[in-house]
Motif scaffolding. Structure first.
Motif, PDB file in Angstrom:
ATOM      1  N   SER A 235       3.692   0.875  -6.920  1.00 29.85           N
ATOM      2  CA  SER A 235       2.520   1.647  -7.296  1.00 29.85           C
ATOM      3  C   SER A 235       2.818   3.067  -6.831  1.00 29.85           C
ATOM      4  CB  SER A 235       1.285   1.084  -6.602  1.00 29.85           C
ATOM      5  OG  SER A 235       0.122   1.648  -7.123  1.00 29.85           O
ATOM      6  N   PRO A 236       2.788   4.057  -7.737  1.00 29.00           N
ATOM      7  CA  PRO A 236       3.329   5.395  -7.443  1.00 29.00           C
ATOM      8  C   PRO A 236       2.756   6.063  -6.200  1.00 29.00           C
ATOM      9  CG  PRO A 236       2.857   5.182  -9.785  1.00 29.00           C
ATOM     10  CD  PRO A 236       2.322   3.947  -9.134  1.00 29.00           C
ATOM     11  N   LYS A 237       1.476   5.807  -5.886  1.00 25.30           N
ATOM     12  CA  LYS A 237       0.853   6.468  -4.736  1.00 25.30           C
ATOM     13  C   LYS A 237       0.467   5.476  -3.635  1.00 25.30           C
ATOM     14  CE  LYS A 237       1.055  10.476  -6.786  1.00 25.30           C
ATOM     15  NZ  LYS A 237       2.026  11.493  -6.308  1.00 25.30           N
ATOM     16  N   ALA A 238       1.046   4.271  -3.668  1.00 28.44           N
ATOM     17  CA  ALA A 238       0.695   3.226  -2.693  1.00 28.44           C
ATOM     18  C   ALA A 238       1.215   3.574  -1.304  1.00 28.44           C
ATOM     19  CB  ALA A 238       1.244   1.878  -3.142  1.00 28.44           C
ATOM     20  N   THR A 239       0.602   2.961  -0.300  1.00 25.50           N
ATOM     21  CA  THR A 239       1.026   3.165   1.087  1.00 25.50           C
ATOM     22  C   THR A 239       1.525   1.861   1.711  1.00 25.50           C
ATOM     23  OG1 THR A 239      -1.254   2.823   1.837  1.00 25.50           O
ATOM     24  CG2 THR A 239      -0.549   5.102   1.459  1.00 25.50           C
ATOM     25  N   SER A 240       0.660   0.824   1.701  1.00 22.25           N
ATOM     26  CA  SER A 240       1.004  -0.425   2.388  1.00 22.25           C
ATOM     27  C   SER A 240       0.525  -1.617   1.567  1.00 22.25           C
ATOM     28  CB  SER A 240       0.371  -0.456   3.789  1.00 22.25           C
ATOM     29  OG  SER A 240       0.611  -1.705   4.419  1.00 22.25           O
ATOM     30  N   LEU A 241       1.331  -2.013   0.577  1.00 22.49           N
ATOM     31  CA  LEU A 241       0.969  -3.189  -0.224  1.00 22.49           C
ATOM     32  C   LEU A 241       0.857  -4.429   0.660  1.00 22.49           C
ATOM     33  CD1 LEU A 241       3.210  -2.593  -3.378  1.00 22.49           C
ATOM     34  CD2 LEU A 241       0.769  -2.101  -3.114  1.00 22.49           C
ATOM     35  N   ARG A 242       1.570  -4.419   1.778  1.00 18.45           N
ATOM     36  CA  ARG A 242       1.492  -5.543   2.731  1.00 18.45           C
ATOM     37  C   ARG A 242       0.062  -5.804   3.181  1.00 18.45           C
ATOM     38  NH1 ARG A 242       1.367  -4.536   8.302  1.00 18.45           N
ATOM     39  NH2 ARG A 242       1.439  -6.421   9.569  1.00 18.45           N
ATOM     40  N   MET A 243      -0.717  -4.755   3.328  1.00 15.91           N
ATOM     41  CA  MET A 243      -2.067  -4.896   3.871  1.00 15.91           C
ATOM     42  C   MET A 243      -3.141  -5.005   2.787  1.00 15.91           C
ATOM     43  SD  MET A 243      -1.922  -5.177   7.123  1.00 15.91           S
ATOM     44  CE  MET A 243      -3.644  -4.923   7.552  1.00 15.91           C
ATOM     45  N   GLY A 244      -2.738  -5.070   1.514  1.00 15.73           N
ATOM     46  CA  GLY A 244      -3.702  -5.184   0.431  1.00 15.73           C
ATOM     47  C   GLY A 244      -3.809  -6.598  -0.102  1.00 15.73           C
ATOM     48  N   LYS A 245      -4.403  -6.724  -1.264  1.00 20.56           N
ATOM     49  CA  LYS A 245      -4.653  -8.048  -1.843  1.00 20.56           C
ATOM     50  C   LYS A 245      -3.367  -8.766  -2.227  1.00 20.56           C
ATOM     51  CE  LYS A 245      -9.390  -7.295  -3.420  1.00 20.56           C
ATOM     52  NZ  LYS A 245      -9.865  -7.341  -2.065  1.00 20.56           N
ATOM     53  N   LEU A 246      -2.285  -8.019  -2.437  1.00 19.06           N
ATOM     54  CA  LEU A 246      -0.995  -8.650  -2.739  1.00 19.06           C
ATOM     55  C   LEU A 246      -0.307  -9.158  -1.483  1.00 19.06           C
ATOM     56  CD1 LEU A 246       1.247  -6.702  -5.287  1.00 19.06           C
ATOM     57  CD2 LEU A 246       0.637  -9.109  -5.309  1.00 19.06           C
ATOM     58  N   GLY A 247      -0.760  -8.676  -0.328  1.00 19.03           N
ATOM     59  CA  GLY A 247      -0.031  -8.932   0.904  1.00 19.03           C
ATOM     60  C   GLY A 247      -0.611 -10.041   1.739  1.00 19.03           C
ATOM     61  N   TYR A 248      -0.687  -9.778   3.037  1.00 19.83           N
ATOM     62  CA  TYR A 248      -0.996 -10.821   4.007  1.00 19.83           C
ATOM     63  C   TYR A 248      -2.502 -10.988   4.159  1.00 19.83           C
ATOM     64  CZ  TYR A 248       0.749 -13.896   7.648  1.00 19.83           C
ATOM     65  OH  TYR A 248       1.097 -14.996   8.386  1.00 19.83           O
ATOM     66  N   THR A 249      -3.173 -11.325   3.060  1.00 17.95           N
ATOM     67  CA  THR A 249      -4.611 -11.565   3.101  1.00 17.95           C
ATOM     68  C   THR A 249      -4.879 -12.803   2.270  1.00 17.95           C
ATOM     69  OG1 THR A 249      -4.928 -10.197   1.150  1.00 17.95           O
ATOM     70  CG2 THR A 249      -5.206  -9.116   3.275  1.00 17.95           C
ATOM     71  N   ASN A 250      -6.082 -13.302   2.318  1.00 24.26           N
ATOM     72  CA  ASN A 250      -6.423 -14.374   1.374  1.00 24.26           C
ATOM     73  C   ASN A 250      -7.910 -14.381   1.095  1.00 24.26           C
ATOM     74  OD1 ASN A 250      -7.863 -16.734   2.800  1.00 24.26           O
ATOM     75  ND2 ASN A 250      -6.193 -16.234   4.190  1.00 24.26           N
ATOM     76  N   SER A 251      -8.245 -14.742  -0.155  1.00 27.37           N
ATOM     77  CA  SER A 251      -9.621 -14.635  -0.620  1.00 27.37           C
ATOM     78  C   SER A 251     -10.548 -15.631   0.077  1.00 27.37           C
ATOM     79  CB  SER A 251      -9.678 -14.846  -2.128  1.00 27.37           C
ATOM     80  OG  SER A 251      -9.080 -16.086  -2.460  1.00 27.37           O
TER      81      SER A 251
END
Length: 526
Positions: A235-251
């Motif tokens: 994502s061109p302006k992303a910072t930490s995909l690890r900490m978003g919905k793609l990363g280490y989280t769960n719904s």
């Protein structure tokens, strides 16, 4: 100090606070890192025998996978001592790796097999405690998929000395003092935690280093990332995909209402999640067709450690003691900052400036007024976090305030960072030098110039080298050479060798003492 309002002026340092009150601070680091084969694929070899037992070694263990190393420093009096011990542990690891294995330097994994079962679960021997740890990982795998569990991060643990809390309590009106020093500390640490959650957008912008991922990580997952080339999504302006919905989280955990306004409330929320079955996990089954357990239980959380949070209150737990029981019995001993990506340009995953900044931020969060954090504000913070995760470096990006208005992210960050500078000066007065002021100044530069951030650097180098894998592999080789140029003194080397041998003996003792059948043992958790 909600995200709603930035400080209009620098907060005054309390009149009672001197630099000497900061002398009792202790800090430690837990750093994860995947072992990778020389060709870049995830290592399939067991945890190196010479590093000791991962069940009982105090400093070198594994996280989710057999291939996911976790290096843990003991609490130290200075940042320099902490980083020095972390370097020693890296030297030990590289002395033990064979066949050209490397430590992957990025938080997001790469070159994973398309088959989840090729990600080996960590094995801890035949004791019930060891088997429970492996079963917990099995449960995580069937709940969320194994590849999510190969994400690596860095946890920064920090405590303040009792001298600070005693002086603070003595200078607090009697009506606000609470009954005991322990209760006073609990209240202040929880205030720090609430404010850290309010500041987590700033942390992800400044320390985020995962704006891109390998295609292998996205297998079977919906996403909105762009294809840079055939080997990298970003994502061109992303910072930490690890900490978003793609990363280490769960719904599933999004519905948990675990609050940090007082300690009994936090403990009660955690225990409620541990004791509440979730139908989706029930459907997965507790045991396989042959009667072997595949998850500890079908509850929202198998155990307390399954709760994903960017920061946690912690107390040192005794053998087989649940974290919430340790907190209930002895109060909060330290806080664990969990929202920090690995710094891929550091051979130990974190630089001095980042460590110093986290300590200034912690002191700022501790001393700044911290009203209760309720679900309405939490929802705003979650929305802001997603904005910064996916688009944090976008010009003119705004974050939401609790009254529904918008505020410019860069201006908000600058105001808070400028307000931190007097605290950095205070820390430098205690520890000598100017590391803390330099750290805040560096972060101010990143708040003003998005291209100076780690995430921008990672993307630029990924494009220059051709892929996330090319960048990670080049940095891993550089770090290996750098680490192996460091050597341990004979005395230090001998100390770690003795520790490794002792850890194997401790594991054998645990296995020898076990008499209870494992299936009976886990009924306590079901």
């Amino acid at each position: 100090m909600t995200e709603v309002t930035a400080p209009n002026h620098q907060p005054l340092i309390p009149s009672w606070l001197t630099s000497q009150h900061l002398s009792g601070m202790l800090r430690g680091i837990e750093k994860e890192g995947l072992r990778m084969q020389s060709d870049g694929y995830l290592a399939q070899t067991p945890h190196p025998q010479s590093l000791g037992s991962k069940l009982t070694h105090p400093y070198i263990t594994t996280d989710y996978s057999e291939s996911l190393l976790e290096l843990i420093t003991s609490p130290k009096s200075t940042v320099a001592e902490t980083l020095n011990m972390l370097r020693e542990l890296h030297v030990l690891v590289y002395q033990s790796l064979e066949d050209g294995e490397l430590m992957w330097p990025l938080s997001m994994p790469c070159m994973l097999s398309s088959d989840d079962n090729d990600i080996p679960l960590a094995e801890y021997g035949s004791s019930n405690v060891g088997r429970l740890k492996t079963l917990y990982r099995s449960g995580l795998g069937i709940r969320y998929g194994r590849r999510m569990q190969t994400i690596a991060g860095l946890h920064y643990n920090l405590s303040f000395g009792d001298d600070l809390f005693s002086a603070w309590r003595d200078n607090t009106p009697k009506s606000e003092q609470l009954e005991s020093l322990s209760e006073f500390k609990n209240a202040k640490y929880l205030g720090l935690i609430r404010n850290f959650k309010r500041m987590s957008s700033l942390v992800l912008y400044l320390t985020g280093a995962s704006p891109s991922v390998c295609p292998c990580f996205l297998t079977g997952r919906k996403h909105n990332l762009q294809l840079m080339n055939n080997t990298t999504y970003y994502s061109p302006k992303a910072t930490s995909l690890r900490m978003g919905k793609l990363g280490y989280t769960n719904s599933v955990q999004d519905q948990l209402d675990i609050r940090y306004n007082n300690l009994p409330e936090y403990i009660e929320g955690l225990r409620r999640a541990i004791n509440t079955p979730f139908s989706g996990f029930t459907e997965l089954g507790l045991d396989d067709d042959e009667g072997n357990p595949i998850q500890i239980n079908d509850h929202i959380l198998q155990i307390e450690n399954e709760y994903y949070s960017p920061i946690r209150p912690k107390q040192i737990a005794e053998s087989e003691e649940a974290p919430s029981h340790a907190l209930e019995a002895r109060g909060i001993a330290y806080v664990e900052f969990r929202a920090v990506d690995l710094d891929p340009y550091s051979d130990i995953g974190i630089r001095l400036s980042t460590a110093c900044f986290l300590e200034v931020l912690a002191l700022y969060c501790l001393l700044t007024d911290s009203p209760d954090l309720l679900p309405e504000e939490d929802a705003v913070l979650a929305e802001n976090l997603e904005r910064v995760v996916n688009n944090g470096r976008a010009p003119g990006l705004t974050i939401q305030t609790c009254d529904g208005s918008e505020q410019n992210l860069s201006e908000w960050m600058q105001q808070h960072l400028e307000a931190m500078m007097p605290l950095a000066t205070l820390l430098d007065a205690e520890y000598g030098g100017n590391n803390y002021r330099v750290a805040v100044t560096l972060m101010l530069g990143k708040a003003v110039y998005p291209d100076a951030t780690l995430s921008a650097q990672v993307l630029a180098d990924t494009q220059r080298l051709g892929s996330t894998w090319q960048l990670g592999h080049a940095l891993a080789q550089q770090h290996r050479e750098s680490i192996l140029r460091s050597s341990l003194s004979p005395k230090t080397q001998a100390k770690y060798e003795v520790l490794a041998e002792k850890s194997w003996l401790q594991q054998q003792e645990l296995e020898k003492d076990d008499s209870q059948d494992f299936y009976d043992y886990i009924q306590h958790y079901r």
